[in-house]
Each structure stands twice: as C-alpha cells, then as structure tokens.
Design a protein around this motif. Structure first.
Motif, short mmCIF file in Angstrom:
data_model
loop_
_atom_site.label_atom_id
_atom_site.label_comp_id
_atom_site.label_asym_id
_atom_site.label_seq_id
_atom_site.Cartn_x
_atom_site.Cartn_y
_atom_site.Cartn_z
N PRO A 1 0.81 -1.22 0.00
CA PRO A 1 0.00 0.00 0.00
C PRO A 1 0.84 1.27 0.00
N HIS B 1 -8.88 -2.70 -1.35
CA HIS B 1 -7.60 -3.22 -0.85
C HIS B 1 -7.77 -4.59 -0.21
N ALA C 1 -7.05 -7.29 -2.57
CA ALA C 1 -5.62 -7.52 -2.78
C ALA C 1 -5.00 -8.22 -1.56
N GLU D 1 -4.35 -2.28 -14.09
CA GLU D 1 -3.75 -1.09 -14.69
C GLU D 1 -2.23 -1.17 -14.76
N PHE D 2 -1.64 -2.10 -14.01
CA PHE D 2 -0.18 -2.23 -14.04
C PHE D 2 0.33 -3.15 -15.16
N LEU E 1 -11.61 -4.51 -7.41
CA LEU E 1 -12.94 -4.56 -6.84
C LEU E 1 -13.55 -3.16 -6.99
N SER F 1 -11.62 5.34 -4.89
CA SER F 1 -10.23 5.81 -4.93
C SER F 1 -9.92 6.61 -3.65
P1 ATP Z 1 -6.59 4.00 -4.99
O1 ATP Z 1 -6.75 4.01 -6.47
O2 ATP Z 1 -7.83 3.68 -4.25
O3 ATP Z 1 -5.89 5.19 -4.45
P2 ATP Z 1 -4.19 2.54 -5.12
O4 ATP Z 1 -4.10 1.45 -6.11
O5 ATP Z 1 -3.51 3.81 -5.45
O6 ATP Z 1 -5.69 2.75 -4.72
P3 ATP Z 1 -2.33 1.42 -3.28
O7 ATP Z 1 -2.10 1.81 -1.88
O8 ATP Z 1 -1.30 1.73 -4.28
O9 ATP Z 1 -3.70 2.08 -3.71
O10 ATP Z 1 -2.76 -0.10 -3.36
C1 ATP Z 1 -2.14 -1.15 -2.69
C2 ATP Z 1 -2.50 -2.43 -3.37
O11 ATP Z 1 -3.90 -2.62 -3.37
C3 ATP Z 1 -2.06 -2.43 -4.83
O12 ATP Z 1 -1.47 -3.68 -5.11
C4 ATP Z 1 -3.33 -2.25 -5.59
O13 ATP Z 1 -3.26 -2.88 -6.83
C5 ATP Z 1 -4.38 -2.88 -4.67
N1 ATP Z 1 -5.69 -2.26 -4.86
C6 ATP Z 1 -6.01 -0.95 -4.76
N2 ATP Z 1 -7.29 -0.74 -5.06
C7 ATP Z 1 -7.83 -1.94 -5.34
C8 ATP Z 1 -9.14 -2.40 -5.73
N3 ATP Z 1 -10.15 -1.56 -5.87
N4 ATP Z 1 -9.31 -3.72 -5.94
C9 ATP Z 1 -8.30 -4.58 -5.78
N5 ATP Z 1 -7.05 -4.23 -5.43
C10 ATP Z 1 -6.81 -2.93 -5.20
#
Ligand code: ATP
Ligand code: MG
Length: 565
Positions: free
Chosen positions: A40, A50, A53, A239-240, A269, A277
């Motif tokens: 995170p 999250h 994940a 997205e990665f 999700l 977000s």
């Molecule tokens: P946000 O878009 O809500 O700010 P983020 O992807 O920037 O989320 P990170 O803290 O970077 O947030 O995420 C940590 C992990 O959680 C990453 O591996 C990300 O891919 C995963 N993750 C984030 N949002 C989701 C989601 N909606 N569904 C599944 N996995 C998620």
C-alpha cells in the motif's frame, strides 16, 4: 457484475493466479519458494478494494506455505502520513492477516535505488533532462506516433552523474531537472519512452527525514523493491499490466541470477453506489461530506468495521466475486448478502423499538410484571435463552399501528389481533389521538393470558410484533444508513462530478429509541439482530455507558430505496 457464483466453502476451484502459482511450483521455480507482498501507498486509509488484494496476497502465501510481506510504498513524501501507516496495519490485522516481522518500506531501499540509478547513468542507460515535465510529456508522442528524443538524451555520462549528485545535494529547484531512463522513444509501449525515474522534491520524508532531495518515481521503486525482497509473485491490479515491460526492463538491468519476480494482474474490486479511490475518499473527508475516514457510510475498512461488518463477511465477499482479467462492477447487494449471512449465524436476537408508541394492556394488572423466556439465537443451539421483562405498559413501533388499515396490513389496527413476540396475543380495543396534530399517542389493547408463548395455547394471527417493556426499557440513539450515493456509478459520468450524486439522506439519527434492558451491557464487539429491523452494533466511537449509540449494519432484507429504512 462479474461473478455471482457462491462456491461451497472449501470446494472452490483454483483461480487463474493459483493456477500460475501451481505451475511455477510444478516447474521447480525459485526452489519451491512462494513469497508475495501487499504494497500500500500510505496516502489514505484502506478501502474494501484493498481487502481484495490483501486476501489474495496473504491468502496465496498461506495456501502454499509461503510468506507475505507488508511493504509501504512510500516514495512520495508529500502525501504520506504516519496516521495512515498505523491505520493500514490495524486494518490488515483486523481482516485476519499477519506479516510477522516483515514490515518493509520502499524508503528502506532509497540508497540501493540511488546506486542503481547511478549505475544506469554509468552504463549510458539514463540521463539528466533539463526540460520541464510538461515539455517532456509533449515529446512522448502518442501510441501511433513515435516520441521525440530529448536534446539532452546524449549528454555525457560524466555530466549526468555530476548533475544527479548535485540534484541530490539540493543545488537545483524542484522541477528544474529529472533523471530519465534511456529506453526507447519509439517503443509501442508508452511507458518505455524514456520514463522519468527520479525527481527533485525538497520535502522531508516521514522516515528518511532530509537525507534525500531526489526521490524515485513509483515505477522505478516498485518492481525493484519486489526484487530486493525476493518476492516470487507480484500480484497487482490490471492497470499495471502496461507497466510490466518497463518493470521487466529495469529488472533485466539489475538481476544477476535467474530469479525475477513474476507479475500477475487481476481485476479491481469496484462497488456500486460508492467511490473507491483514496483521493476521492480523502476529498469526502476533507470537505466534511462524511465525518471522517471511519464514517460508517464509507467503503473504508475502518468505516465498514464501525458499521458492524465482520472480517469473515468481507473475506467471503471477496471469495464470491473472484479474480478475473477484466474490469467489472460488483453489486453492493452481494456484499450486504455476505454480511447478513455471517451475522445470521452469530448475532443475538434482541428487541428494540426505534420510533416508540406507547401500548397499554388494559386488562393486565397494574403493578404486575413478569419475566418471559426468549431464545438468544435460533440458528445456534448453544446460544441459550434469556428473560425479558413484561408489564402493563409497553412500546411498539409507530408504524405497527394504523387507525384505518388496508386489508393486507397484518399489524395492529382497531379490533385486530397480533402476537407480541415471546409474549402473548393481544387485541387492539382503542387508541388515543392528539386532537391538534392527529398523532396517535397511545394504543389500548387487551391481552389473552392463555396464549403465553411456549404454553402450547395459541391461535392463528397474521402478525408478530416486537416490543419492549416501558418501565424497563433503556434509551439509546440509533443511526440508520442508506447508500452514500444515489447513483450506481457516481464517478462514471464524464460531465458530472461524483459529489453531485451524494445522497442527502444517507444518515438518519433516531435519538428516542427504546431498547430491552439486556442491551445496557452490550460491548463494541457484540453483534445483534434487532427483531424485524436488521443487524446492529454499538458505535465504537460515540457510544458511552448511559449514552448508548447503535449503528445499523444492514437491514434484514434487501429493502434499500424502498422506503423501508
Ligand atoms: P486508490 O486508487 O484507491 O488510491 P491505489 O491502487 O492507489 O488505490 P495502493 O495503496 O497503491 O492504492 O494499493 C495497494 C494495493 O492494493 C495495490 O497492489 C493495488 O493494486 C491494490 N488495490 C487498490 N485498489 C484496489 C481495488 N479496488 N481492488 C483490488 N485491489 C486494489
Ligand atoms: Mg497507487
């Protein structure tokens, strides 16, 4: 909606990620080692996305006897706070997972990353660009049009090395220069068109303080951090996928042996009627649209916890929706199904009246009271029974009485009979109405002493009502929640901001509720089913002894938006 199948516990078939992992194990990759991580960025509280994940990262490690690291991706000092780090750790533990002693930070690797960047410059694979970021972005081209090479692309190694060092000593302003990887300005993958890998930020970092004046971009830190930690499977959201060729390119330059992390992407999700977000959730908090990250209307894990969701219900929901390779919207109704299913097994059945109306049993002797036995949870034989005080004056719900009732109204109306749950059959004889307001202030009934619950004596009545004894009732505030947004996909509109779809009626506070006396001893972790009304728990923040506040986790049936809150 992706996948509504509800697999039987323990009988689920492998998802595609587990299949890849088993393939790697069968091929003897990494000597059978399985190592994942949850990474995170500490720039907000965790949300239920999250959790998907987390369940995967920690779940895969558990299932295959591996390990899962917790790694904070703290490469952007301007947005990160210690409060977020603490909340993230608490939320993961609450969900039921543990990283043991493997709590890492991308900032632990700032030294290694700086050395690697320097090494890339020395090998002619990175250069300092003096152009502003806006111009660099213009020169990137489009997927169909190759990019333009920067005039600084072929500056000497010595000059780039010298500038990079001086950037880190604080000699230059933010934005005046960046370090770029020299990959391929004509690549069909835009991320490989000489990406920026380091920028100047004159900002103290929560862990490294003022040590650094240059910070790595997320894309330059993420894959390498996985590599440094020996991660075998880097699981991340779709997205990665387009970043993967760039991550691979960095690892190609870095790796010594055969080992490299395998990145596998899965769908996010997304829930209906909310936003997911962190940036948007932060906006709701900062503009006061909600009362904090842990507001029970938020899709944050702290909000869901305060609302009364259980870790098991969230894990089961994540299991139900599964992991796929395409994005979709998940129905919040399925999440509510999961929490009802879990709470149904464990919640104690109690009685509470949210909008009280006085009911007097005119043939019940004045001053008499009795204790009636009631079952704590019909789903759980071991939950036992308890006693409910009963007397001449009771409270029922206002909307359980109607003066002129339509035919299908199976509750109380003049001349009608109903059963009071765990008590007697009563008959409505009369009622009192405020002549000015027309409001019903009292209902007068007679009870039939021969129809005590459990006595075997009964007759058919259409309705059963919940009630509390007026003398013994305790007072409480009860908070009812509706969806935070009125639109299924509030951030899915091109021409409208998501905040335009906020539901002005998402919170209803009822301050004059009457509850059965056993609830005076309720604890925050206790879960209750208020008969006919839904699942409830104490509010962990606002409830105090003598000043109780309950939250409704979810109504009993799916009755959202049907005027049945
Ligand atoms: P946000 O878009 O809500 O700010 P983020 O992807 O920037 O989320 P990170 O803290 O970077 O947030 O995420 C940590 C992990 O959680 C990453 O591996 C990300 O891919 C995963 N993750 C984030 N949002 C989701 C989601 N909606 N569904 C599944 N996995 C998620
Ligand atoms: Mg992110």
């Amino acid at each position: 909606m992706t996948n509504n199948a509800q697999p039987e516990e323990g009988k689920r078939s492998l998802n595609f990620i587990e299949q890849f992992v088993e393939e790697d194990l069968a091929n003897g990759k990494n000597d059978g080692r399985i190592h994942t991580r949850f990474p995170p960025e500490p720039n907000g509280y965790l949300h239920i996305g999250h959790a998907k994940a987390i369940c995967l990262d920690f779940g895969i490690a558990e299932r295959y006897n591996g390990k899962c690291n917790l790694r904070f991706d703290d490469t952007n000092p301007s947005k990160e706070e210690v409060e977020y780090i603490d909340s993230i750790k608490a939320d993961i533990h609450w969900l039921g997972f543990d990283w043991e002693d493997r709590e890492f930070y991308a900032s632990d690797y700032f030294g290694k990353l700086y050395d690697f960047a320097t090494e890339l410059i020395k090998r002619g694979l990175a250069y300092i660009d003096d152009q502003p970021a806006s111009l660099i972005s213009e020169q990137k081209g489009t997927p169909n049009k190759p990019g333009i090479e920067s005039p600084y692309r072929n500056r000497s190694v010595e000059e780039s090395l010298d500038l990079f060092r001086r950037m880190n000593e604080g000699e230059f302003e933010e934005g005046s220069r960046v370090l770029r990887a020299k990959v391929d300005m004509t690549s069909s993958n835009m991320h490989k068109r000489d990406p920026i890998i380091y920028r100047i930020m004159k900002c103290a970092h929560h862990r490294t303080g003022d040590t650094w004046k240059v910070y790595p971009m997320y894309d330059f830190a993420h894959g390498q951090s996985d590599y440094f930690e020996g991660v075998t499977h880097s699981l991340c959201t779709l997205e990665f996928e387009v970043h993967r060729p760039l991550y691979d390119w960095f690892i190609d330059q870095l790796k010594e042996g055969d080992y490299r992390p395998r990145q596998i992407e899965f769908n996010r999700l997304n829930l209906t009627y909310t936003v997911m977000s962190k940036r948007k959730l932060l906006q709701l908090v900062q503009t006061g649209q909600v009362l904090g990250w842990d507001d029970p209307r938020m899709p944050s894990l702290s909000g869901l916890r305060r609302r009364g969701y259980t870790p098991a219900s969230i894990r089961n929901f994540v299991d139900m929706i599964g992991y796929t390779k395409y994005e979709a919207m998940n129905d919040v109704g399925l999440l509510e199904f999961a929490v009802r299913e879990d709470l149904n097994k464990t919640a104690t059945r109690v009685m509470g009246v949210l909008r009280p109306l006085k009911l007097i049993l005119t043939n019940y002797p004045e001053g008499q009271e009795e204790q009636l036995e009631t079952v704590n949870n019909p789903e759980d034989e071991n939950a036992g029974t308890r006693l409910l005080p009963f007397g001449r004056e009771l409270y029922i719900e206002q909307d359980d009485f109607m003066e002129d009732a339509p035919k299908k109204f199976f509750r109380l109306s003049p001349g009608n009979e109903v059963r009071l749950k765990s008590a007697y059959i009563i008959k409505c004889e009369d009622f009192v109405k405020d002549p000015k307001t027309g409001e019903i202030t009292e209902v007068h009934c007679t009870y039939d002493p021969l129809t005590k619950s459990g006595s075997g004596e009964s007759r058919k009545v259409k309705g059963t009502l919940h009630w509390v004894s007026a003398k013994h009732a305790i007072d409480a505030e009860v908070r009812l929640y509706d969806r935070l947004f009125v639109d299924e996909e509030p951030d899915g509109h091109k021409d409208k901001d998501f905040t335009e779809f906020l539901n002005p009626e998402s919170l209803e506070r009822l301050s004059n509720c009457k509850l059965e006396p056993s609830l005076a001893n309720a604890k925050v972790e206790d879960r209750f089913q208020f008969t006919r009304l839904g699942y409830f728990c104490l509010d962990s923040k606002d409830s105090k002894p003598g000043n109780l506040v309950f939250n409704r986790t979810v109504p009993l049936k799916d009755s959202w938006g049907k005027g049945n809150r």
